[in-house]
Write a protein that holds these residues in place. Structure first.
Motif, mmCIF file in Angstrom:
data_model
loop_
_atom_site.group_PDB
_atom_site.id
_atom_site.type_symbol
_atom_site.label_atom_id
_atom_site.label_comp_id
_atom_site.label_asym_id
_atom_site.label_seq_id
_atom_site.Cartn_x
_atom_site.Cartn_y
_atom_site.Cartn_z
ATOM 1 N N ARG A 232 -56.333 14.309 13.877
ATOM 2 C CA ARG A 232 -55.620 13.279 14.648
ATOM 3 C C ARG A 232 -55.904 11.890 14.093
ATOM 4 N N ARG A 233 -57.151 11.641 13.752
ATOM 5 C CA ARG A 233 -57.517 10.342 13.219
ATOM 6 C C ARG A 233 -56.881 10.113 11.850
ATOM 7 N N ALA A 234 -56.877 11.141 11.011
ATOM 8 C CA ALA A 234 -56.310 11.002 9.671
ATOM 9 C C ALA A 234 -54.822 10.671 9.737
ATOM 10 N N ALA A 235 -54.119 11.279 10.655
ATOM 11 C CA ALA A 235 -52.689 11.013 10.789
ATOM 12 C C ALA A 235 -52.438 9.581 11.233
ATOM 13 N N ALA A 236 -53.256 9.098 12.152
ATOM 14 C CA ALA A 236 -53.064 7.747 12.679
ATOM 15 C C ALA A 236 -53.452 6.680 11.654
ATOM 16 N N MET A 237 -54.450 6.968 10.846
ATOM 17 C CA MET A 237 -55.019 5.938 9.970
ATOM 18 C C MET A 237 -54.519 5.983 8.533
ATOM 19 N N ALA A 238 -53.694 6.951 8.207
ATOM 20 C CA ALA A 238 -53.199 7.059 6.832
ATOM 21 C C ALA A 238 -52.604 5.752 6.297
ATOM 22 N N PRO A 239 -51.843 4.992 7.100
ATOM 23 C CA PRO A 239 -51.287 3.730 6.579
ATOM 24 C C PRO A 239 -52.331 2.649 6.293
ATOM 25 N N PHE A 240 -53.595 2.907 6.667
ATOM 26 C CA PHE A 240 -54.646 1.903 6.497
ATOM 27 C C PHE A 240 -55.606 2.269 5.362
ATOM 28 N N GLN A 241 -55.181 3.186 4.513
ATOM 29 C CA GLN A 241 -56.016 3.566 3.375
ATOM 30 C C GLN A 241 -56.255 2.364 2.460
ATOM 31 N N LEU A 242 -57.481 2.198 2.016
ATOM 32 C CA LEU A 242 -57.826 1.169 1.039
ATOM 33 C C LEU A 242 -57.441 1.691 -0.343
ATOM 34 N N ASN A 243 -56.423 1.070 -0.937
ATOM 35 C CA ASN A 243 -55.917 1.538 -2.226
ATOM 36 C C ASN A 243 -55.480 0.348 -3.074
ATOM 37 N N ALA A 244 -54.987 0.643 -4.265
ATOM 38 C CA ALA A 244 -54.635 -0.419 -5.214
ATOM 39 C C ALA A 244 -53.512 -1.296 -4.690
#
Length: 302
Positions: A232-244
């Motif tokens: 559940r957390r992964a689905a909600a937070m996917a747009p907040f991934q720290l990436n390039a």
């Protein structure tokens, strides 16, 4: 009892925190030069662990050894703390036999109750609410690479957890602005937001949150004890991934950090995690040096 404890960053005045970070940098240089610093021969630290750890145990145990002392590992399964002895009673007994205590546990009230009944300094090495020792390492790392963080803007990405809470405290103590980018429903404690509303702002979208930021920071999306909520957390937070992509939207010379352990491809991309330019490994090493400076400060003021 009037001992100086370190349960949150608020327990040490801003000017003393600045001096502590400078001291950590000095101790690091001395260590790398092979200079011994056994200023506390015979001193003993009790390390109480209710939560498992890698960096916390290694850094505190190595730090005490390098300063001439000894660190004693205590787990609930090996002590009366795991068999129902009141925290207050354990605090009185343990603190009568050692010089300093470090606790890594669940509820923040546990370290507060222990400290209230301890005759020696107590260090919060992580609770569900705060992780101040990691912030000392983070602030040391930023200072080493970019100088003072005062007046900068930092972005926290992901869960409003204990690390996020300590970044809110750090914004106050080290005088920077903090953007918190998190999904709705995962905000940090309301009282911390209210008390620091002059320097902390919550975003529910990541791209705009990182604009103008000099440091981007993240942590795992499910902390210890939240494993059943991982999906559940992964689905909600996917747009907040720290990436390039997010890093490119920040300041041109922005740094990024992760307190570890990390899940590559979840809260941080493998590209950033394994980049030769990352300072995450410096950040991890600095737990040792920042905590040595903290131990020195607490033992000398005890």
């Amino acid at each position: 009892m009037s001992n100086q404890h370190f349960l949150t960053l608020q327990d040490i005045a801003p000017q003393d925190l600045d001096a502590l970070i400078d001291r950590a940098i000095t101790l690091k240089a001395a260590h790398r030069a092979g200079e011994a610093s056994p200023q506390f021969p015979g001193s003993v630290m009790a390390m109480i662990f209710a939560k498992s750890s890698t960096r916390t145990r290694v850094s505190f145990e190595a730090g005490m050894a390098q300063m001439g002392g000894h660190a004693m590992f205590l787990s609930p399964g090996d002590t009366q703390l795991g068999r129902g002895e009141p925290i207050e009673d354990s605090a009185r007994v343990i603190s009568s036999m050692v010089d300093i205590v470090m606790i890594r546990t669940f509820g923040h009230d546990i370290v507060e109750r222990f400290a209230a009944n301890s005759s020696v300094p107590v260090i919060n090495a992580l609770t569900d609410d705060f992780h101040p020792c990691q912030l000392l390492a983070d602030m040391q790392t930023y200072r080493e690479h970019r100088g003072s963080i005062r007046g900068k803007t930092v972005c926290w990405l992901g869960d409003g957890n204990n690390m996020c809470h300590s970044y809110i405290n750090a914004a106050r103590q080290f005088d920077f602005k903090l953007h918190i980018a998190c999904p709705e429903g995962f905000e940090p404690r309301a009282d911390l937001l209210e008390n620091n509303s002059d320097r902390v702002r919550v975003f529910h979208e990541a791209q705009s949150a990182v604009e103008g930021c000099s440091l981007l920071v993240t942590d795992v999306w499910a902390s210890m004890g939240q494993e059943e909520e991982q999906a559940r957390r992964a689905a909600a937070m996917a747009p907040f991934q720290l990436n390039a992509t997010l890093l490119a939207a920040a300041e041109p010379d922005a740094l990024y950090m992760h307190c570890l352990p990390a899940h590559r491809g979840e809260e941080i991309s493998a590209e950033l995690m394994d980049s030769p330019a990352t300072i995450i490994w410096d950040e991890a090493e600095n737990r040792l040096h920042a905590q040595k400076a903290l131990i020195e400060y607490l033992l000398k003021t005890a």
